[in-house]
Write a protein that holds these residues in place. Sequence first.
Motif, short mmCIF file in Angstrom:
data_model
loop_
_atom_site.label_atom_id
_atom_site.label_comp_id
_atom_site.label_asym_id
_atom_site.label_seq_id
_atom_site.Cartn_x
_atom_site.Cartn_y
_atom_site.Cartn_z
N UNK A 283 62.02 48.11 14.41
CA UNK A 283 62.20 48.18 12.96
C UNK A 283 63.25 47.17 12.52
N UNK A 284 63.26 46.84 11.25
CA UNK A 284 64.18 45.82 10.74
C UNK A 284 65.63 46.22 10.96
N UNK A 285 65.95 47.48 10.69
CA UNK A 285 67.31 47.99 10.91
C UNK A 285 67.22 49.23 11.79
N UNK A 286 67.08 49.05 13.10
CA UNK A 286 66.87 50.20 13.99
C UNK A 286 68.09 51.11 14.06
N UNK A 287 67.83 52.41 14.21
CA UNK A 287 68.93 53.38 14.38
C UNK A 287 69.64 53.15 15.71
N UNK A 288 68.91 52.64 16.69
CA UNK A 288 69.50 52.33 17.99
C UNK A 288 69.57 50.81 18.12
N UNK A 289 70.80 50.28 18.02
CA UNK A 289 71.01 48.84 17.94
C UNK A 289 71.28 48.25 19.32
N UNK A 290 70.41 47.34 19.75
CA UNK A 290 70.60 46.67 21.04
C UNK A 290 71.55 45.49 20.95
#
Length: 415
Positions: A283-290
């Motif tokens: 997703x554009x702004x993922x809840x889980x940020x890599x």
Amino acid sequence: MKSPRILGMILAGGQGNRLSPLTLRRSKPAVPFGSKYRIIDFAINNFMNSDIFSIYVLTQFKAQSLTEHIQRGWRFGTFLSDYFITLVPAQMYRFEELGPVWYRGTADAVYQNMHLIDNHDAEYVAVFSGDHIYKMNIRHMVEQHIATGADVTIAAYPMPQTEAHRFGVMQVDDNWRVTEFLEKPANPPGIPGDPTTTLTSMGNYIFSRKALDDLLDTNMGGSGAGFDFGGDVIPHALENGYKVQAYDFHKNPIPGQEGIPNTYWKDVGTLDAYYEANMDLVSVSPDFDLYNHLWPLRTSTEFSAPTKMVFETADRRGQAFNSIMAGGTIISGGTVRDSVLGRAVRIHSYALVESSVLFDNVDVGRHAHVHRAIVDKDVVIPEGTRIGLNPVEDAERGFKLTENGIVVVPKGYVF
């Protein structure tokens, strides 16, 4: 002030039957995830980023893939005795006492390796699951454990009461001291001041050393009350007056994530949950940020070439949208959309991959169409093949179809 001696023990022996066929040849913690990682990497990174560098990884079922991954990618130098990530297979260390038994549960896995805790002279032992996707500053949890004088602290994930019946849950008082632990109750209790929210156990624990010794001696070596932490040891601790505290995971601080609550935790125990967690990443702004450089997510290093996309003509264009991919991947005149691609994946001309998870070394032939699928390693998809578009055709090939309609192609499948 001297830092406390903390020993990490990661439970990584899970069979992961509900993830089959992804676990036909590997344990659940060894399943690839998020393009370049394995599920186990997130637990190890949580310890590393929390400055806890003494870590045992307890393995049991189908551990070869996991063993090779950790041996290749997770090594410290040899001159620092308190810096190690060591694999501990089930080896019947207490054979004379218990007889020929492997790990019989989560608590028994630790009990059969108490000599490792003795050798390290640990003051606190962090026992964590190795098969969830999340970020956690474990040292912050240890600090609360020490400040409250707890014997045991349990990482608690607040969730709507209506969803909590699938988990072990805790009832707490106003100070978040645990008063009752219930396994998958039909009517989960709320928390003080908010009856619509229930505290579920994440399966992560901090133990004070003496309490752990006493509880395991009683449950495994003495009365034989049971072999798991959640179902056996924690209820026994409550019944016998041990101080058990809940730790609010939502208040766990992650560097680089200031002002953003830490709410992402996924138990990828089913194929649908595993697929959804991978899709979260694109997703554009993922809840889980890599991509948080203050909380780096390491994994084994593969010396692969950069990803490449080639050809740009009206009908033949190598392109990818809302996707992530590992090194060595070549999109050669095909299209990838909303997908997660592993290492050395090849997408040939006019092929289309949509909303799918492709493991390493998957080759998608010309004009092939892959839709809402998980494709394990080393699969060559022939030219013109359609996957995920015709359930009858997929079933005839022997592919597993999940409740949500995700098609799973096993490792090395030959068409």
